[in-house]
Design a protein around this motif. Structure first.
Motif, PDB file in Angstrom:
ATOM      1  N   GLY A 119       0.074   1.242  20.800  1.00 51.64           N
ATOM      2  CA  GLY A 119       1.375   0.610  20.632  1.00 51.64           C
ATOM      3  C   GLY A 119       1.336  -0.878  20.402  1.00 51.64           C
ATOM      4  N   GLY A 120       0.132  -1.474  20.368  1.00 50.96           N
ATOM      5  CA  GLY A 120      -0.007  -2.899  20.108  1.00 50.96           C
ATOM      6  C   GLY A 120      -0.205  -3.182  18.627  1.00 50.96           C
ATOM      7  N   PRO A 121      -0.487  -4.432  18.273  1.00 48.12           N
ATOM      8  CA  PRO A 121      -0.700  -4.784  16.860  1.00 48.12           C
ATOM      9  C   PRO A 121      -2.034  -4.278  16.330  1.00 48.12           C
ATOM     10  N   GLY A 122      -3.112  -4.503  17.074  1.00 49.04           N
ATOM     11  CA  GLY A 122      -4.425  -3.996  16.709  1.00 49.04           C
ATOM     12  C   GLY A 122      -4.952  -4.494  15.375  1.00 49.04           C
ATOM     13  N   MET A 123      -6.015  -3.851  14.921  1.00 50.71           N
ATOM     14  CA  MET A 123      -6.669  -4.250  13.676  1.00 50.71           C
ATOM     15  C   MET A 123      -5.762  -4.161  12.442  1.00 50.71           C
ATOM     16  N   ALA A 147     -14.157   5.572  23.030  1.00 53.81           N
ATOM     17  CA  ALA A 147     -14.693   5.764  21.679  1.00 53.81           C
ATOM     18  C   ALA A 147     -13.666   6.416  20.763  1.00 53.81           C
ATOM     19  N   ALA A 148     -12.862   7.346  21.298  1.00 60.31           N
ATOM     20  CA  ALA A 148     -11.846   7.995  20.474  1.00 60.31           C
ATOM     21  C   ALA A 148     -10.804   6.983  20.000  1.00 60.31           C
ATOM     22  N   ALA A 149     -10.424   6.061  20.887  1.00 60.12           N
ATOM     23  CA  ALA A 149      -9.466   5.021  20.500  1.00 60.12           C
ATOM     24  C   ALA A 149     -10.067   4.080  19.467  1.00 60.12           C
ATOM     25  N   ALA A 150     -11.359   3.746  19.611  1.00 62.62           N
ATOM     26  CA  ALA A 150     -12.028   2.909  18.622  1.00 62.62           C
ATOM     27  C   ALA A 150     -12.062   3.602  17.266  1.00 62.62           C
ATOM     28  N   ARG A 151     -12.314   4.909  17.271  1.00 62.54           N
ATOM     29  CA  ARG A 151     -12.341   5.681  16.025  1.00 62.54           C
ATOM     30  C   ARG A 151     -10.971   5.668  15.355  1.00 62.54           C
ATOM     31  N   ALA A 152      -9.927   5.877  16.150  1.00 65.08           N
ATOM     32  CA  ALA A 152      -8.575   5.875  15.602  1.00 65.08           C
ATOM     33  C   ALA A 152      -8.177   4.497  15.080  1.00 65.08           C
ATOM     34  N   GLU A 153      -8.623   3.456  15.763  1.00 65.79           N
ATOM     35  CA  GLU A 153      -8.297   2.092  15.322  1.00 65.79           C
ATOM     36  C   GLU A 153      -8.958   1.783  13.989  1.00 65.79           C
ATOM     37  N   LEU A 154     -10.212   2.189  13.841  1.00 65.51           N
ATOM     38  CA  LEU A 154     -10.891   1.999  12.563  1.00 65.51           C
ATOM     39  C   LEU A 154     -10.202   2.780  11.453  1.00 65.51           C
ATOM     40  N   ALA A 155      -9.768   4.000  11.748  1.00 70.50           N
ATOM     41  CA  ALA A 155      -9.068   4.799  10.749  1.00 70.50           C
ATOM     42  C   ALA A 155      -7.763   4.131  10.331  1.00 70.50           C
ATOM     43  N   ALA A 156      -7.050   3.548  11.294  1.00 73.39           N
ATOM     44  CA  ALA A 156      -5.798   2.856  10.981  1.00 73.39           C
ATOM     45  C   ALA A 156      -6.055   1.619  10.130  1.00 73.39           C
ATOM     46  N   GLY A 213      -4.562  -2.192  25.575  1.00 74.37           N
ATOM     47  CA  GLY A 213      -3.139  -2.189  25.277  1.00 74.37           C
ATOM     48  C   GLY A 213      -2.780  -2.872  23.976  1.00 74.37           C
ATOM     49  N   ALA A 214      -3.675  -3.713  23.461  1.00 69.95           N
ATOM     50  CA  ALA A 214      -3.410  -4.433  22.215  1.00 69.95           C
ATOM     51  C   ALA A 214      -3.768  -3.622  20.975  1.00 69.95           C
ATOM     52  N   ARG A 215      -4.415  -2.476  21.168  1.00 65.66           N
ATOM     53  CA  ARG A 215      -4.759  -1.641  20.013  1.00 65.66           C
ATOM     54  C   ARG A 215      -3.507  -1.021  19.398  1.00 65.66           C
ATOM     55  N   SER A 216      -3.540  -0.840  18.094  1.00 65.61           N
ATOM     56  CA  SER A 216      -2.394  -0.242  17.413  1.00 65.61           C
ATOM     57  C   SER A 216      -2.168   1.189  17.875  1.00 65.61           C
ATOM     58  N   VAL A 217      -3.249   1.885  18.220  1.00 69.23           N
ATOM     59  CA  VAL A 217      -3.109   3.271  18.665  1.00 69.23           C
ATOM     60  C   VAL A 217      -2.524   3.353  20.070  1.00 69.23           C
TER      61      VAL A 217
END
Length: 303
Positions: free
Chosen positions: A262-266, A41-50, A256-260
């Protein structure tokens, strides 16, 4: 009746959506991606913030029934990030589930979809805003036909759109024949995903001409012929007059694909894909793909 988007925080007007990632995942767990799921959930929160920091305003989460949607966690994430989140009901390909899960849904799949659209997902109280189903590779097997029949029934009961995972971008016309031809869905309530993975411009044209929405989602996956062919596919459709049928999404499916991580992510959708497409078709077309089109595609005059 007024059309609204059914977000995890309640219904909103289409003009409130903002810049939209029309296909992505905040949470996703499947045996087909062992050890790679989106569970943090913390990674999802950070991804949305990014994503928000790049100007994002809305995300459509295509994670369906039984794949770790974590619906109860979505309202807090949407509230804290300031990003509208729309959750899915629906069912993926059979390989994502154990046989027991599918057997428990026999005879009541449409009922489950309707309940999640109108009452809520489990005990979360969070209502889904659309139905997600999946086709196979150049084929519609019995599982796909079962899930699509239930999805069409849920559409007729509620008005909700149906978003379709096309395996490697194939089978678009077969899906339209089934959903719209046999099952009576209006084409403009069908969203076809992953058209970028099969860069057949003739099929793209035919699907758009039929009236369906075409999602170009999953950029940054060069092995899917995505990034380097997508601008030409989008340009061809825009020049043919189908600008209003086009959607863009990121489709982040692994941690691993999330921007947080190191991946491209949202954020990649807005940071890299948007300017690249603007070079091909212009700022106004891309703005429409990110704002007006998803707002229209996912808004519903709820029954």
């Amino acid at each position: 009746m007024v059309s609204t988007l059914r977000t995890v925080l309640g219904d909103v007007l289409p003009e409130q959506l903002g810049v939209c990632d029309a296909h992505d995942h905040l949470f996703l767990s499947t045996p087909l991606l062992p050890g790679q799921g989106l569970r943090d959930a913390a990674a999802a929160r950070a991804e949305l913030a990014a994503f928000r920091a790049q100007g994002g305003g809305g995300v459509m989460q295509w994670t369906p029934y039984g794949l770790g949607r974590r619906a109860a966690d979505l309202p807090a994430l949407a509230r804290e990030s300031g990003v509208h989140v729309v959750a899915a009901t629906g069912l993926h390909q059979a390989g994502h589930y154990g046989e027991g899960t599918l057997e428990r849904l026999r005879g009541r799949l449409a009922e489950v979809f309707v309940a999640e659209l109108t009452e809520g997902i489990g005990a979360s109280g969070v209502r889904a805003g659309f139905v997600k189903v999946a086709a196979g590779f150049h084929a519609l097997d019995a599982h796909a036909r079962w899930t699509m029949a239930a999805a069409a029934e849920a559409h007729h009961a509620t008005g909700a759109p149906v978003a379709v995972h096309l395996e490697l971008g194939t089978g678009a016309l077969d899906v339209l024949d089934l959903l719209c031809g046999e099952l009576g869905m209006p084409p403009d309530r069908v969203i076809l995903g992953h058209l970028n993975r099969s860069p057949d411009f003739v099929v793209h044209h035919q699907a758009a001409e039929a009236g369906a929405y075409l999602a170009f989602d999953g950029p940054s996956r060069a092995h899917h012929a995505t990034d380097w062919r997508m601008p030409n596919a989008v340009r061809a459709l825009a020049e043919a007059g189908f600008t209003d049928r086009l959607l863009l999404g990121g489709d982040t499916t692994t941690a691993g694909a999330r921007s947080v991580s190191g991946g491209p992510g949202m954020p990649y959708l807005l940071r890299r894909v948007r300017p690249r497409l603007e070079m091909a078709v212009g700022v106004q077309v891309v703005e429409r793909m990110l704002t007006e089109n998803p707002a229209r595609a996912f808004s519903v005059e709820w029954h």
